[in-house]
Design an enzyme around this catalytic site. Structure first.
Site, short mmCIF file in Angstrom:
data_model
loop_
_atom_site.label_atom_id
_atom_site.label_comp_id
_atom_site.label_asym_id
_atom_site.label_seq_id
_atom_site.Cartn_x
_atom_site.Cartn_y
_atom_site.Cartn_z
N GLU A 62 -99.17 67.52 -43.48
CA GLU A 62 -99.55 67.68 -42.07
C GLU A 62 -99.24 69.06 -41.51
OE1 GLU A 62 -98.02 65.01 -43.30
OE2 GLU A 62 -99.58 63.50 -43.07
N HIS A 131 -96.28 53.64 -37.03
CA HIS A 131 -97.74 53.80 -37.05
C HIS A 131 -98.37 53.29 -35.76
CE1 HIS A 131 -96.85 53.98 -41.37
NE2 HIS A 131 -98.06 54.47 -41.57
#
Ligand code: TPP
Ligand code: MG
Lengths: 329, 336
Positions: A62, A131
């Site tokens: 990321e 999440h």
């Protein structure tokens, strides 16, 4: 002629596809966005239409990919980064907060970072604490980032096209529960301005300001309330940074009551900023009741469906919250 | 405006073999040295505020690398970035103005020493975050590939930066995508106080290239010729679409890490030893020995560069202070 109806995910894909067709500097990068089509199916067939160079699968990296987007944007490209879950932006925070957000200002204005970072946000899928977060406040607190929360397919396309055209970094937080919802979306390219709130429904009794998935939930609640004789105005700020307080203040001056609804935890949540701005005036003088906030609980998002539902405002909570506000409790 | 002769590569072979290339390189070395000495002095006299990280002792890295670049190539730089900025061709007056918090500075006084960028010369910016510029360099290189230019990107960073995740993520991306980027590590033996002997198990930082299947080389970072030759090879590879290279330049900083350094982590003997390997004096002597320059010519160049630095200071000092009135309107670029 009947209006064309597509899903939120399709609306996003259409926006990206149209932007890529009309501007060769637009490209996409992210994890599993290629042949897989994206973790939530957003990129879909874009890989087949535009090829692996412009719909670029990346390693699970990321910080690297957001950094690469910043670098590409600095030299004239318009990257659209997909971060698989908004929670994973934690890995990329340096590039988002210390680099992308500050470059235009800090380096004196010659350079800018016209990049879009899209990420699925929010709870409701049983994916648990890492999440499911709603992290919009993190980004909204950083000068130099624009923050957009599309609440419907129509908004998703129009706001994304504005974001892609914006010469600044724009964070677009898409709600996972909305991807499969449908609505009318015009086929042509159209831009929904960043920094303009939308009044979705007008009612004389109270003002509901809601973000993300709470917008459609509040609209449903308003329909139920109407049957009980309570008429609510529902406003979607659409963009948190910059924030458009005009319609919110105007509505409060008519209704005298306001309920602020967000999924994110209450403590230091974005909605508190709206409350603070109301209190700075002039809308505060119209209030006949204190500002009411309806927010997520101050806990990590749990797994069990009954627990997960319990921590974020649900339809009955919004209805009863509005009733309480009307009764002055 | 105060500038030096732009660096240029030798027609063939070494920088020190080619008169024009060698003279420009000497100017660059001296400009970096004198610029750093000037700001060090101004800081000591309270004429500059904030903090700064000086490149004294490390001048040959930026000079040797940038001699192999074109103006259209890009660099990303670091907190210790004055040398990169000067070698890439920046206006010394605008740099000085930035350090003096002037409106005419590269960042209009908003960035200071750690954030100077210069779009005109392809300098995408110094960086206050260790390793922050490395993924950005990979992205700028990706853009060159997408746009099908043959420009390359150089990312400068320190030894300490190679322990950051950003370094590893960027090298991996550059490797899997064959990006035209050259990773230049200035190994000055310390990240602030912490020595490479303690911060990593590898003998040489260039060994880390193996993990990303790219060439990794170690060169004497105090030798302009050695740095240039390694960079030239890497640039040729990158322009030909053959992907990235990691170059480790072994060097040393004579001054402390920043303004708070008391040098408690290294000995005076060590510092003195490295001063005997001074890259500026070494290159000048080499040119005179090789007959590329006479002593008089070298003295003339030295005098010219000193004057340019003096001009930069005078011009910068005369400029208006940076203006708080434009702060709020500068956070975002206006949307058309
Ligand atoms: C992410 C981050 N961590 C720590 C620092 C504080 N810091 C600034 S420079 C520096 C040392 C960096 O060492 P190196 O990469 O070897 O570069 P050098 O200073 O030797 O040129 C440190 C620890 C920082 N600016 N950014
Ligand atoms: Mg170091």
């Amino acid at each position: 002629m009947s209006e064309r109806v597509i899903t939120y995910a399709e609306a996003i894909r259409e926006a990206i596809g149209q932007a890529m067709e009309s501007d060769p500097s637009v490209f996409m990068l992210g994890e599993d966005i290629g042949v897989y089509g994206g973790a939530f199916g957003v990129s879909g067939d874009l890989y087949h239409r535009f090829g692996e160079e412009r719909v670029r699968d990346t390693p699970i990296s990321e910080m690297g990919i957001v950094g690469a987007a910043v670098g590409a944007a600095l030299v004239g490209m318009k990257p659209i980064v997909e971060i698989q879950f908004s929670d994973f932006t934690a890995h990329a925070m340096d590039q988002i907060v210390n680099q992308a957000a500050k470059i235009h200002f800090m380096l004196g204005g010659e350079l800018s970072v016209p990049m879009v970072l899209r990420a699925p946000s929010g709870s409701g899928t049983g994916a648990a604490a890492q999440h499911s977060q709603s992290l919009e406040t993190w980004f909204a607190h950083v000068p130099g980032l624009k923050v957009v929360l599309p609440s419907s397919p129509m908004e998703a396309k129009g706001l994304l096209l504005s974001a892609i055209d914006d010469p600044n970094p724009v964070i677009v937080l898409e709600h996972k529960l909305l991807y499969k919802t449908s609505g009318h979306v015009p086929e042509e390219m159209y831009k929904t301005p960043i920094g303009v709130a939308r009044v979705l429904r007008e009612g004389k009794d109270l003002t509901i300001v809601a973000t993300g998935v709470m917008v459609s939930r509040s609209l449903e609640a308003a329909a139920q309330l109407s049957q009980m004789g309570i008429e609510a105005t529902v406003i979607d700020p659409r963009t948190l940074s910059p924030l458009d307080m005009g319609p919110i203040n105007d509505s409060i001056s008519q209704t005298g009551r306001v309920m602020l609804v967000q999924e994110a935890p209450k403590h230091v949540g974005f909605i508190a900023e709206i409350a603070a701005r109301i209190s700075e005036g002039p809308a505060i003088y119209s209030l006949t009741e204190p500002v009411k906030r309806l927010c997520g609980m101050d806990v990590p998002i749990p797994y069990a469906p009954q627990l997960e539902k319990a921590v974020v405002p649900q339809l009955p909570d919004i209805v009863s919250g509005a009733q309480d506000l009307m009764r002055g409790v | 405006m105060a500038t030096i002769t732009p660096l240029l590569p030798p027609a063939a072979g070494k920088v020190s073999d080619d008169k024009a290339s060698a003279m420009a390189a000497l100017e660059s070395l001296l400009a970096i040295r004198f610029f750093e000495e000037a700001v060090d002095g101004m800081f000591a006299r309270g004429l500059m505020h904030g903090t700064m990280h000086l490149s004294i002792g490390q001048e040959a890295v930026a000079t040797g690398v940038c001699a192999a670049l074109r103006q259209t190539d890009f660099i990303t730089s670091t907190h210790r970035g004055h040398s990169h900025c000067i070698a890439k061709g920046a206006d010394l007056t605008r740099m000085m103005a930035e350090l003096l918090a002037k409106q005419t500075g590269y960042c209009r006084g908003r960035g200071g020493s750690m954030h100077i960028a210069d779009a005109k010369t392809g300098n995408l910016g110094a960086n206050g975050i260790v390793a922050g510029g490395i993924p950005i360099a990979a992205g700028a290189a990706l853009a060159q590939k997408l746009k099908k230019t043959d420009n390359v990107v150089v990312s400068f960073f320190g030894d300490g930066a190679t322990n950051e995740g950003a370094f590893h993520e960027a090298l991996n991306l550059a490797s899997v995508w064959d990006l035209p980027v050259i990773f230049v590590c200035e190994n000055n033996k310390y990240g602030m106080s912490f020595s490479t002997a303690k911060s990593m198990k590898v003998e040489r930082i260039s060994e880390r290239a193996a993990a990303y299947a790219m060439p990794g080389v170690t060169v004497d970072g105090n030798d302009v010729d050695a740095v240039y030759e390694a960079t030239k090879q890497a640039v040729d590879r990158a322009r030909a679409g053959q992907g990235p290279t990691l170059i480790e330049c072994v060097t040393y900083r004579h001054k402390g890490h920043s303004k708070s350094d008391k040098n408690l982590y290294r000995t005076k003997e060590e510092i003195d030893f490295w001063k005997t390997k001074d890259p500026v004096g070494k290159f000048e002597t080499l040119l005179i020995e090789k007959g590329i320059l006479t002593k008089e010519q070298a003295e003339q160049i030295t005098e010219n560069v000193r004057n340019e630095i003096r001009n930069a200071i005078t011009e910068a000092q005369a400029a208006p202070d940076s203006d708080p009135a434009e702060l709020l309107s500068s956070v975002f670029r206006a949307v058309n």
